[in-house]
Enzyme design. Structure first.
Site, short mmCIF file in Angstrom:
data_model
loop_
_atom_site.label_atom_id
_atom_site.label_comp_id
_atom_site.label_asym_id
_atom_site.label_seq_id
_atom_site.Cartn_x
_atom_site.Cartn_y
_atom_site.Cartn_z
N GLU A 179 4.65 -28.81 28.78
CA GLU A 179 5.10 -28.96 27.40
C GLU A 179 5.74 -27.67 26.91
O GLU A 179 6.76 -27.68 26.24
CB GLU A 179 3.90 -29.33 26.53
CG GLU A 179 4.27 -29.67 25.08
CD GLU A 179 3.05 -29.95 24.21
OE1 GLU A 179 1.92 -29.84 24.71
OE2 GLU A 179 3.24 -30.28 23.04
N GLN B 1 0.12 -39.47 22.18
CA GLN B 1 -0.79 -38.46 22.73
C GLN B 1 -2.09 -38.42 21.94
O GLN B 1 -2.06 -38.15 20.73
CB GLN B 1 -0.09 -37.10 22.67
CG GLN B 1 -0.88 -35.95 23.26
CD GLN B 1 -0.14 -34.63 23.14
OE1 GLN B 1 0.69 -34.45 22.25
NE2 GLN B 1 -0.42 -33.69 24.02
N GLY B 2 -3.21 -38.68 22.60
CA GLY B 2 -4.51 -38.59 21.95
C GLY B 2 -5.25 -37.34 22.36
O GLY B 2 -6.17 -37.39 23.18
N SER C 160 -0.13 -23.42 19.51
CA SER C 160 0.41 -22.69 18.36
C SER C 160 0.94 -21.32 18.81
O SER C 160 0.59 -20.83 19.88
CB SER C 160 -0.68 -22.49 17.31
OG SER C 160 -1.60 -21.51 17.76
N ASN C 161 1.79 -20.73 18.00
CA ASN C 161 2.35 -19.44 18.39
C ASN C 161 1.28 -18.37 18.52
O ASN C 161 1.45 -17.39 19.25
CB ASN C 161 3.47 -19.05 17.42
CG ASN C 161 4.72 -19.87 17.67
OD1 ASN C 161 4.69 -20.86 18.41
ND2 ASN C 161 5.84 -19.48 17.07
N GLU C 162 0.18 -18.56 17.82
CA GLU C 162 -0.94 -17.62 17.99
C GLU C 162 -1.56 -17.80 19.38
O GLU C 162 -1.95 -16.82 20.01
CB GLU C 162 -1.99 -17.84 16.89
CG GLU C 162 -1.56 -17.33 15.51
CD GLU C 162 -0.37 -18.09 14.92
OE1 GLU C 162 -0.25 -19.31 15.15
OE2 GLU C 162 0.46 -17.46 14.24
#
Lengths: 386, 377
Positions: free
Chosen positions: A245, A126-127, A371-373
């Site tokens: 995802e 993955q880029g 991210s969880n944020e």
């Protein structure tokens, strides 16, 4: 309201359980169960066995090897695989680039890439992330400039997981630097990792392992036909990919299995009799139950195939619990958890040697996949209207 | 597998919600200011809708409905923090009569309960027993066919207002349940922190009738009825948490400080997001527990599921209750504004029939019996 699976659903669960526990080599499953790295060969072998049985890419369109399953069936498939310690199909192929190509690629691109992607004949990486584009992915600066029918790519990607095994990369590139919104000038390109001008540099992580890389592009020439969908529409495809995802990223089954392992360790080391340890495990089991039931609620109520708003809860809580269980195992190890470099010659059992590297490695779980944020941002903005 | 309400259940929810609609903060405040701490008129209306007989069988004068219907009513009560003691009187006290009473007792007591004519209360708590229903601070003595009780129960919810008391007491067989006429005991009533009422009840060789067959140990029956009540309380708490979060997000989008609405501050919105996570996890496990109860009423599975629901409710109730006040700021501290009453009720529910720590202790006993917790049968 009813709790039971239908007869068909129970039969399906049994079918999956039997397949995963009998068709995937025991050695591979033992490796996963022990928390050791499976390696490229184990992942490839597993995915090919699953693909042959039509179980590698059930989330794809049927004509490309997908299965017309209900969300609940897909959930059962995913859970049983994890409970049986089977390495899940390579996410870059099965849940990232595959669905993007299947949904947005031309017929030619589909025919060229989907079969080898499902069979892991092509290993994708993955880029997406760049040094200055992490959570703010749309700020990416890698460029692709037209040269006749081709694109010339320059720039740098980072956190490229398992790039060292990859044959191809799917890459977000800036094709219109003048676009009014930065999201509007991005395209989705595919090219081989051995293209001239591609350089890979491994990044050593805090657990001592190498699983992510920096990738540099210097005048990499990519044929125009390797652009997925339309020019400058790449951000839509990326959002579609990230939505997928997030759904698979709550590792309920594997966390359940790891917690059972932790309990075994606690029992065999006499620590299950410690009321503080027992209380902690009770709490983790209960939170995991609540998470699993939330996942079931989401799949039972998402008939239209769209990601449920509570998906963000699954990612957020799922990764927290995954991390918490790894932390518990470090605590069960006590001073033994320092001995990460010990070998079979040592008196330190393997689980204790692996405990801290795993715990440190899993800090990544609340950072990747949005991210969880970012998940909190989504919950606050999209669900709560804040 | 289905986590949603069917058409009739959705209609029931709509009807209960419509009935309780009048309970704004002001109405509630004036109701809880006066004894008995709830609206007798509303209690009658609940009876007229059949809700006070909901879980009892039709032959006992009830509606014969299941745990899902009970959970709907409890949740709506929680949403309004309505002070009517539905779980206490119907699910718990009434539930014990339904589970243990003789046919005669069931017909006599439950018929009157369902019609709203009689309010039952279960006297189980004792000053130094925490949640141990077998503590034995009240003892039962038998003399021929007649029984008497001696000792103190406190706090007994709605004990001063109750028309009939169900009392747990120590017998030679273990723990027994008795029916007592409240006019024969000394009752000292007072307010509880959530706007309700409780009483100290002193028994002094008070005449009592065994509930059901005399001299039978009621430990197991108690555990299963308590489980049903724990699950109903969990739904009441879920309703309260849901509204506490809604009030909080509404406040964040309207209240201005530093020239902008509070939802511009990520430090606040992230905390609201965490409240949502707590709420949804709670909704999942509480709904699940109701389905376990529906499939296996009076079973060890239901008792365990209730403990699991109550543990999550304890954690989430504290989390959401405290944050709801904090994110409101000073206004959340006032009696005039509703949000603090939600927190008070959540605190009360947490400490009824066992708090989170109590559930952990209970679940620890069987921790070694399973590899993993399986939600599906």
């Amino acid at each position: 309201m009813k709790l039971h699976l239908t007869e068909e659903e129970s039969a399906f669960r049994e079918e999956m359980r039997t397949f995963f526990t009998t068709q995937i080599p025991q050695e591979i499953r033992d490796t996963v169960a022990a928390g050791r790295h499976v390696g490229k060969d184990g992942i490839v072998e597993t995915m090919r066995i699953m693909n042959k049985a039509g179980l590698a890419v059930p989330n794809w369109p049927v004509e490309w090897g997908g299965r017309d399953w209900t969300p609940l069936q897909r959930h059962i498939w995913h859970e049983e695989m994890q409970l049986a310690s089977v390495p899940i199909p390579l996410a870059f192929n099965a849940s990232m680039v595959g669905p993007v190509i299947a949904n947005f690629g031309s017929q030619e691109v589909k025919e060229k890439f989907l079969p080898p992607t499902a069979n892991l004949d092509i290993w994708w990486c993955q880029g997406f992330s760049e040094p200055d584009a992490g959570s703010d992915l749309a700020s990416l600066r890698t460029t692709a400039v037209r040269d006749g029918d081709d694109w010339i790519v320059n720039g740098q990607k980072t956190w490229t997981t398992l790039g060292q095994f990859a044959d191809w990369i799917f890459c977000l590139v800036r094709t219109d630097p003048e676009a009014e919104k930065k999201q509007a000038g991005i395209s989705f390109l595919l090219f081989p990792m051995d293209s001239p001008g591609v350089t890979l540099r491994p990044i050593k992580l805090i657990d001592g392992g190498y699983e992510v890389n920096e990738v540099f592009f210097e005048d990499v020439r990519v044929p125009g036909e390797n652009l997925v969908g339309e020019v400058n529409k790449g951000w839509n495809y990326a959002k579609f990919l990230l939505g997928n995802e997030r759904v698979g990223v709550a590792p309920v089954g594997s966390t359940k299995r790891n917690l059972a392992t932790a309990k075994d360790i606690a029992r065999s080391t006499g620590q299950l009799d410690d009321p503080l340890i027992a209380a902690h495990i009770v709490e983790l089991e209960n939170e995991l139950l609540a998470l699993e039931l939330t996942a079931l609620r989401v799949v039972a109520n998402s008939a239209d195939g769209k990601p449920h708003p509570a998906s963000s809860v699954l990612k957020l809580k799922g990764t927290e619990l995954q991390q918490a269980v790894s932390e518990l195992i470090v605590d069960l190890g006590g001073p033994l958890s320092l001995a990460s470099g010990a070998t079979d010659e040592s008196d330190v059992p393997e689980w204790a040697r692996l405990a801290t590297p795993t715990y440190l490695n899993l800090r990544k779980a609340s950072i990747y996949g949005g991210s969880n944020e970012i998940q909190r941002q989504i919950i606050a903005g999209t669900i709560l209207g804040l | 597998m289905d986590f949603t309400l069917d058409e009739e259940q959705t209609a029931l929810r709509g009807a209960v919600r419509a009935l309780l609609k009048g309970y704004d903060a002001e109405q509630r405040r004036s109701v809880v200011a006066e004894d008995p701490g709830f609206d007798e008129g509303m209690w009658k209306k609940l009876a007229e809708m059949g809700l006070l007989g909901l879980p009892f069988s039709e032959e006992d004068g009830g509606m014969g409905a299941g745990p899902v219907e009970v959970s709907i009513v409890a949740e709506e009560i929680g949403r309004m923090v309505a002070p009517e003691p539905f779980v206490e009187a119907i699910v718990l006290a009434g539930g014990l009569v339904a589970a243990c009473g003789t046919a005669e007792q069931r017909a006599e007591i439950l018929g009157a309960v369902a019609s709203g004519a009689s309010l039952p209360a279960f006297a189980y708590a004792e000053p130094h027993a925490r949640w141990n229903v077998a503590a034995g601070g009240v003892t039962a003595s038998q003399d021929g066919d007649s029984w008497t009780l001696t000792g103190v129960k406190e706090p007994v919810l709605n004990g001063a207002r109750a028309d009939v008391l169900i009392v747990s007491a120590r017998t030679d067989a273990g723990i027994g349940l008795f029916v007592v006429d409240p006019s024969t005991v000394e009752r000292t009533g007072y307010d509880t922190i959530d706007g309700g009422r409780a009483a100290r009840i002193a028994f002094d060789k008070t005449a009592a009738a065994p509930l059901g067959e005399a001299g039978v140990d009621a430990t197991e029956a108690l555990a299963t009825v308590i489980a049903a009540a724990q699950i109903a309380y969990s739904h009441e708490a879920l309703g309260a948490m849901d509204v506490a979060l809604t009030m909080t997000t509404a406040y964040l989008t309207t209240r201005k400080q530093f020239g902008v609405t509070l939802n511009r501050f990520q430090a606040l919105t992230f905390r609201a997001a965490d409240m949502y996570t707590s709420l949804e996890l709670t909704r999942s496990i509480v709904t699940w527990a109701t389905m376990v109860l529906q499939d296996n009423p009076r079973s060890a599975d239901a008792v365990e599921a209730a403990a699991r629901a109550k543990l999550q409710v304890s954690k989430a109730g504290r989390h959401i209750g405290k944050e709801a006040i904090q994110l409101h700021g000073g206004i959340g501290m006032t009696d005039e504004y509703a949000v603090g009453h939600y927190t008070a009720r959540l605190t009360a529910i947490d400490h009824l029939l066992g708090d989170g720590r109590e559930q952990i202790a209970h679940l620890s006993k069987t921790l070694g019996d399973h590899d993993v917790v399986e939600p599906l049968p």
